[in-house]
Design a protein around this motif. Sequence first.
Motif, PDB file in Angstrom:
ATOM      1  N   PRO A 190       0.804  -1.224   0.000  1.00  0.00           N
ATOM      2  CA  PRO A 190       0.000   0.000   0.000  1.00  0.00           C
ATOM      3  C   PRO A 190       0.836   1.274   0.000  1.00  0.00           C
ATOM      4  O   PRO A 190       0.335   2.345  -0.333  1.00  0.00           O
ATOM      5  N   PHE A 191       2.112   1.150   0.341  1.00  0.00           N
ATOM      6  CA  PHE A 191       3.008   2.307   0.355  1.00  0.00           C
ATOM      7  C   PHE A 191       4.062   2.207  -0.743  1.00  0.00           C
ATOM      8  O   PHE A 191       5.067   2.901  -0.716  1.00  0.00           O
ATOM      9  N   GLY A 192       3.841   1.315  -1.690  1.00  0.00           N
ATOM     10  CA  GLY A 192       4.832   1.059  -2.720  1.00  0.00           C
ATOM     11  C   GLY A 192       5.805   0.000  -2.239  1.00  0.00           C
ATOM     12  O   GLY A 192       5.614  -0.634  -1.194  1.00  0.00           O
ATOM     13  N   THR A 193       6.861  -0.199  -2.993  1.00  0.00           N
ATOM     14  CA  THR A 193       7.856  -1.199  -2.630  1.00  0.00           C
ATOM     15  C   THR A 193       9.174  -0.878  -3.320  1.00  0.00           C
ATOM     16  O   THR A 193       9.215  -0.058  -4.235  1.00  0.00           O
ATOM     17  N   GLY A 194      10.206  -1.506  -2.876  1.00  0.00           N
ATOM     18  CA  GLY A 194      11.512  -1.318  -3.500  1.00  0.00           C
ATOM     19  C   GLY A 194      12.143   0.022  -3.154  1.00  0.00           C
ATOM     20  O   GLY A 194      11.800   0.642  -2.147  1.00  0.00           O
ATOM     21  N   PRO A 195      13.040   0.494  -4.010  1.00  0.00           N
ATOM     22  CA  PRO A 195      13.791   1.710  -3.691  1.00  0.00           C
ATOM     23  C   PRO A 195      12.934   2.983  -3.652  1.00  0.00           C
ATOM     24  O   PRO A 195      13.359   3.989  -3.119  1.00  0.00           O
ATOM     25  N   ARG A 196      11.712   2.923  -4.185  1.00  0.00           N
ATOM     26  CA  ARG A 196      10.859   4.115  -4.167  1.00  0.00           C
ATOM     27  C   ARG A 196       9.681   3.970  -3.199  1.00  0.00           C
ATOM     28  O   ARG A 196       8.665   4.643  -3.340  1.00  0.00           O
ATOM     29  N   VAL A 197       9.829   3.108  -2.219  1.00  0.00           N
ATOM     30  CA  VAL A 197       8.783   2.947  -1.215  1.00  0.00           C
ATOM     31  C   VAL A 197       8.571   4.275  -0.486  1.00  0.00           C
ATOM     32  O   VAL A 197       9.510   5.065  -0.343  1.00  0.00           O
ATOM     33  N   CYS A 198       7.365   4.515  -0.049  1.00  0.00           N
ATOM     34  CA  CYS A 198       7.043   5.754   0.668  1.00  0.00           C
ATOM     35  C   CYS A 198       7.941   5.890   1.892  1.00  0.00           C
ATOM     36  O   CYS A 198       7.988   5.001   2.747  1.00  0.00           O
ATOM     37  N   ILE A 199       8.636   6.990   1.972  1.00  0.00           N
ATOM     38  CA  ILE A 199       9.547   7.220   3.094  1.00  0.00           C
ATOM     39  C   ILE A 199       8.795   7.306   4.421  1.00  0.00           C
ATOM     40  O   ILE A 199       9.339   7.056   5.486  1.00  0.00           O
ATOM     41  N   GLY A 200       7.516   7.638   4.368  1.00  0.00           N
ATOM     42  CA  GLY A 200       6.721   7.782   5.580  1.00  0.00           C
ATOM     43  C   GLY A 200       5.916   6.560   5.967  1.00  0.00           C
ATOM     44  O   GLY A 200       5.072   6.635   6.857  1.00  0.00           O
ATOM     45  N   GLN A 201       6.179   5.392   5.344  1.00  0.00           N
ATOM     46  CA  GLN A 201       5.341   4.218   5.600  1.00  0.00           C
ATOM     47  C   GLN A 201       5.338   3.793   7.072  1.00  0.00           C
ATOM     48  O   GLN A 201       4.285   3.461   7.615  1.00  0.00           O
ATOM     49  N   HIS A 202       6.480   3.807   7.723  1.00  0.00           N
ATOM     50  CA  HIS A 202       6.522   3.368   9.120  1.00  0.00           C
ATOM     51  C   HIS A 202       5.798   4.362  10.029  1.00  0.00           C
ATOM     52  O   HIS A 202       5.077   3.967  10.952  1.00  0.00           O
ATOM     53  N   PHE A 203       5.982   5.641   9.745  1.00  0.00           N
ATOM     54  CA  PHE A 203       5.267   6.657  10.518  1.00  0.00           C
ATOM     55  C   PHE A 203       3.765   6.540  10.279  1.00  0.00           C
ATOM     56  O   PHE A 203       2.967   6.668  11.211  1.00  0.00           O
ATOM     57  N   ALA A 204       3.366   6.297   9.035  1.00  0.00           N
ATOM     58  CA  ALA A 204       1.939   6.157   8.726  1.00  0.00           C
ATOM     59  C   ALA A 204       1.328   4.978   9.485  1.00  0.00           C
ATOM     60  O   ALA A 204       0.238   5.101  10.063  1.00  0.00           O
ATOM     61  N   MET A 205       2.013   3.840   9.506  1.00  0.00           N
ATOM     62  CA  MET A 205       1.493   2.678  10.251  1.00  0.00           C
ATOM     63  C   MET A 205       1.447   2.976  11.746  1.00  0.00           C
ATOM     64  O   MET A 205       0.492   2.602  12.431  1.00  0.00           O
ATOM     65  N   LEU A 206       2.466   3.647  12.262  1.00  0.00           N
ATOM     66  CA  LEU A 206       2.473   4.046  13.671  1.00  0.00           C
ATOM     67  C   LEU A 206       1.275   4.947  13.956  1.00  0.00           C
ATOM     68  O   LEU A 206       0.512   4.708  14.899  1.00  0.00           O
ATOM     69  N   GLU A 207       1.094   5.950  13.122  1.00  0.00           N
ATOM     70  CA  GLU A 207       0.032   6.925  13.329  1.00  0.00           C
ATOM     71  C   GLU A 207      -1.355   6.291  13.268  1.00  0.00           C
ATOM     72  O   GLU A 207      -2.188   6.517  14.140  1.00  0.00           O
TER      73      GLU A 207
END
Length: 184
Positions: A128-145
């Motif tokens: 849901p946040f993309g994958t590979g080298p262009r994965v969303c930089i905010g994915q971990h923060f988004a899941m935390l939030e």
Amino acid sequence: RIACAPTATGAWLMARHPEATQRAQAEVDQVLQGRTPTADDLPALPWLTATLKEALRLYPPIAALMNRRTTAPIQLGGWTVPAGAMLRVTPWVIHRDPRWFVRPEAFRPQRFVDAAEAEAMPRGAWMPFGTGPRVCIGQHFAMLEITLLGAMLLQRFTPVLPQPAPACTPALNVTLRPKEPLNL
């Protein structure tokens, strides 16, 4: 009324599946015992996290707008794709692929807590946040939030759909969101 995604679709799915809500509320109550959740609580909230991951699988925020250009010729599903071709990666379709997900249209949070199902899911099947080298930089923060927000909401409310329950119709703009605000 909830108009943003993924909070809206997650709450809507929880309201449609009260057994998942009850299990998540019991987990939240047991772990937090009334206190405000923190990042340290996330490992102790696997069911809540699974319900949110499942909501993101069914309604990925970026459902269709990931493009990639091939740098070399590749074979893809029996087709030869030349170098320089533009490919569209579509999480909406990938997340509903029965090769990776049992009953792909069903809301089944257990697929993210059941070890056998989780291990059978190859890298890139849930993105849901993309994958590979262009994965969303905010994915971990988004899941935390969304997990902290989900825990706080479940401490205070039980999502319930009005009757008759309207459908959640997705609308694709830059991000996927409900076409109309959802009433819970």
